[in-house]
Design an enzyme around this catalytic site. Structure first.
Site, PDB file in Angstrom:
ATOM      1  N   SER A   9       0.834  -1.208   0.000  1.00 31.06           N
ATOM      2  CA  SER A   9       0.000   0.000   0.000  1.00 31.06           C
ATOM      3  C   SER A   9       0.865   1.253   0.000  1.00 31.06           C
ATOM      4  O   SER A   9       0.361   2.349   0.165  1.00 31.06           O
ATOM      5  CB  SER A   9      -0.984  -0.008   1.179  1.00 31.06           C
ATOM      6  N   LYS A  13       6.498   2.647  -3.696  1.00 33.06           N
ATOM      7  CA  LYS A  13       6.956   1.299  -3.997  1.00 33.06           C
ATOM      8  C   LYS A  13       6.089   0.659  -5.067  1.00 33.06           C
ATOM      9  O   LYS A  13       6.575  -0.014  -5.953  1.00 33.06           O
ATOM     10  CB  LYS A  13       6.881   0.436  -2.724  1.00 33.06           C
ATOM     11  N   GLU A  38      -0.042  -7.722   9.048  1.00 35.06           N
ATOM     12  CA  GLU A  38       0.918  -7.245  10.044  1.00 35.06           C
ATOM     13  C   GLU A  38       2.303  -7.816   9.739  1.00 35.06           C
ATOM     14  O   GLU A  38       2.426  -9.021   9.484  1.00 35.06           O
ATOM     15  CB  GLU A  38       0.479  -7.698  11.428  1.00 35.06           C
ATOM     16  N   ASP A  67       9.425  -6.644   0.808  1.00 38.69           N
ATOM     17  CA  ASP A  67       9.688  -5.942   2.062  1.00 38.69           C
ATOM     18  C   ASP A  67      11.096  -5.409   1.939  1.00 38.69           C
ATOM     19  O   ASP A  67      11.993  -6.098   1.465  1.00 38.69           O
ATOM     20  CB  ASP A  67       9.556  -6.868   3.268  1.00 38.69           C
ATOM     21  N   SER A  68      11.262  -4.146   2.311  1.00 39.41           N
ATOM     22  CA  SER A  68      12.545  -3.518   2.043  1.00 39.41           C
ATOM     23  C   SER A  68      12.867  -2.525   3.136  1.00 39.41           C
ATOM     24  O   SER A  68      11.998  -2.136   3.914  1.00 39.41           O
ATOM     25  CB  SER A  68      12.487  -2.811   0.691  1.00 39.41           C
ATOM     26  N   PHE A 146      11.401   8.439  -3.288  1.00 40.68           N
ATOM     27  CA  PHE A 146      10.595   8.484  -2.062  1.00 40.68           C
ATOM     28  C   PHE A 146      11.472   8.033  -0.900  1.00 40.68           C
ATOM     29  O   PHE A 146      12.631   7.658  -1.076  1.00 40.68           O
ATOM     30  CB  PHE A 146       9.363   7.571  -2.189  1.00 40.68           C
ATOM     31  N   GLY A 147      10.908   8.063   0.283  1.00 34.88           N
ATOM     32  CA  GLY A 147      11.594   7.513   1.467  1.00 34.88           C
ATOM     33  C   GLY A 147      12.950   8.159   1.726  1.00 34.88           C
ATOM     34  O   GLY A 147      13.095   9.384   1.692  1.00 34.88           O
ATOM     35  N   TYR A 148      13.955   7.310   1.936  1.00 35.96           N
ATOM     36  CA  TYR A 148      15.300   7.781   2.297  1.00 35.96           C
ATOM     37  C   TYR A 148      16.139   8.149   1.064  1.00 35.96           C
ATOM     38  O   TYR A 148      17.345   8.401   1.205  1.00 35.96           O
ATOM     39  CB  TYR A 148      16.027   6.692   3.094  1.00 35.96           C
ATOM     40  N   LYS A 169      17.484   4.563 -11.318  1.00 34.61           N
ATOM     41  CA  LYS A 169      17.233   3.980  -9.993  1.00 34.61           C
ATOM     42  C   LYS A 169      16.677   2.563 -10.155  1.00 34.61           C
ATOM     43  O   LYS A 169      17.044   1.657  -9.409  1.00 34.61           O
ATOM     44  CB  LYS A 169      16.269   4.850  -9.172  1.00 34.61           C
TER      45      LYS A 169
HETATM   46  P1  IMP Z   1       8.003  -1.617   3.792  1.00 37.30           P
HETATM   47  O1  IMP Z   1       8.816  -2.461   2.828  1.00 37.30           O
HETATM   48  O2  IMP Z   1       6.736  -1.129   3.200  1.00 37.30           O
HETATM   49  O3  IMP Z   1       7.882  -2.260   5.118  1.00 37.30           O
HETATM   50  O4  IMP Z   1       8.810  -0.283   4.088  1.00 37.30           O
HETATM   51  C1  IMP Z   1      10.053  -0.045   3.611  1.00 37.30           C
HETATM   52  C2  IMP Z   1      10.470   1.373   3.978  1.00 37.30           C
HETATM   53  O5  IMP Z   1      11.868   1.430   3.665  1.00 37.30           O
HETATM   54  C3  IMP Z   1       9.796   2.443   3.146  1.00 37.30           C
HETATM   55  O6  IMP Z   1       8.695   3.008   3.769  1.00 37.30           O
HETATM   56  C4  IMP Z   1      10.906   3.470   2.987  1.00 37.30           C
HETATM   57  O7  IMP Z   1      10.944   4.288   4.113  1.00 37.30           O
HETATM   58  C5  IMP Z   1      12.154   2.594   2.963  1.00 37.30           C
HETATM   59  N1  IMP Z   1      12.505   2.246   1.569  1.00 37.30           N
HETATM   60  C6  IMP Z   1      12.341   1.047   0.947  1.00 37.30           C
HETATM   61  N2  IMP Z   1      12.768   1.112  -0.335  1.00 37.30           N
HETATM   62  C7  IMP Z   1      13.183   2.382  -0.512  1.00 37.30           C
HETATM   63  C8  IMP Z   1      13.710   3.065  -1.642  1.00 37.30           C
HETATM   64  O8  IMP Z   1      13.874   2.558  -2.756  1.00 37.30           O
HETATM   65  N3  IMP Z   1      14.030   4.357  -1.422  1.00 37.30           N
HETATM   66  C9  IMP Z   1      13.876   4.979  -0.230  1.00 37.30           C
HETATM   67  N4  IMP Z   1      13.353   4.403   0.841  1.00 37.30           N
HETATM   68  C10 IMP Z   1      13.014   3.102   0.702  1.00 37.30           C
END
Ligand code: IMP
Length: 191
Positions: A9, A13, A38, A67-68, A146-148, A169
């Site tokens: 969601s 990603k 969960e 999951d990442s 997005f994210g980091y 990317k």
């Molecule tokens: P999940 O896999 O949804 O549990 O969350 C992984 C979290 O890791 C994301 O919300 C981001 O904060 C971070 N993340 C995962 N992949 C990336 C990426 O490609 N770029 C930046 N942050 C990432």
């Protein structure tokens, strides 16, 4: 063509995952928002398997989940499994990592991505992991992604994930590495 439910969601990603899967002989469908899984696994792979398996079983369809997260060496692998929960917004999460790392000379970090594909009965058909090595900058650079992404610098390309074009990317990222091994196998599975 078979349906493949994308069990995420996170919009950032989701978009990246969809781009890897375009052109395959699968009809991609989104996970309905009411199905929430969960993430109780101890590793990225356990969580990917959990999400793919439970979504597949609930809908009786094939499902793919990833999951990442980011693992910073000097922070003993944090934020790791807690990457998504390390703050209330991307900005807060970035600020927390930068604050915890402070002036530490060791800026080594890696992004990890685990992907699992489950059959309609919930059994796992495919699983894989990809890694991208980088360094944490002291100040964010770049606006893409997005994210980091703005603090994750990839020395081999001399830019952060947030400075890369989406295409670059897609090739170099942890998700790119994982999909590179997954896609040929996924193609073989489609009817
Ligand atoms: P999940 O896999 O949804 O549990 O969350 C992984 C979290 O890791 C994301 O919300 C981001 O904060 C971070 N993340 C995962 N992949 C990336 C990426 O490609 N770029 C930046 N942050 C990432």
């Amino acid at each position: 063509m078979r349906n493949l439910i994308v069990a995420t969601s996170n919009p950032g990603k989701l978009q990246e995952m969809q781009e890897y899967l375009i052109g395959l002989n699968w009809t991609l469908k989104l996970k309905p928002p009411e199905i929430e899984i969960e993430e109780t696994g101890q590793t990225f792979l356990e969580n990917a398997i959990l999400k793919a398996s439970q979504v597949a079983k609930a809908l009786e369809e094939w499902a793919i989940a990833d999951d990442s997260g980011l693992a910073v060496e000097a922070l003993n692998g944090a934020p790791g499994l807690y990457s998504a929960r390390y703050g209330n917004s991307d900005r807060a999460r970035i600020e927390r990592v930068l604050k915890e790392l402070g002036d530490n000379q060791n800026r080594q970090a890696k992004f990890i991505c685990a992907i699992a594909v489950a059959r309609p009965d919930g059994s796992i058909a495919l699983e894989t992991e990809g890694i991208c090595q980088g360094e944490i900058l002291k100040t964010p650079q770049g606006k893409q992604g997005f994210g980091y992404d703005p603090i994750f610098y990839v020395p081999s390309h001399q830019q952060t994930f947030a400075q890369m074009t989406p295409e670059l990317k897609r090739d170099v990222s942890h998700r790119g590495q994982a999909f590179a091994t997954l896609l040929p196998k996924l193609k073989k599975l489609s009817p």
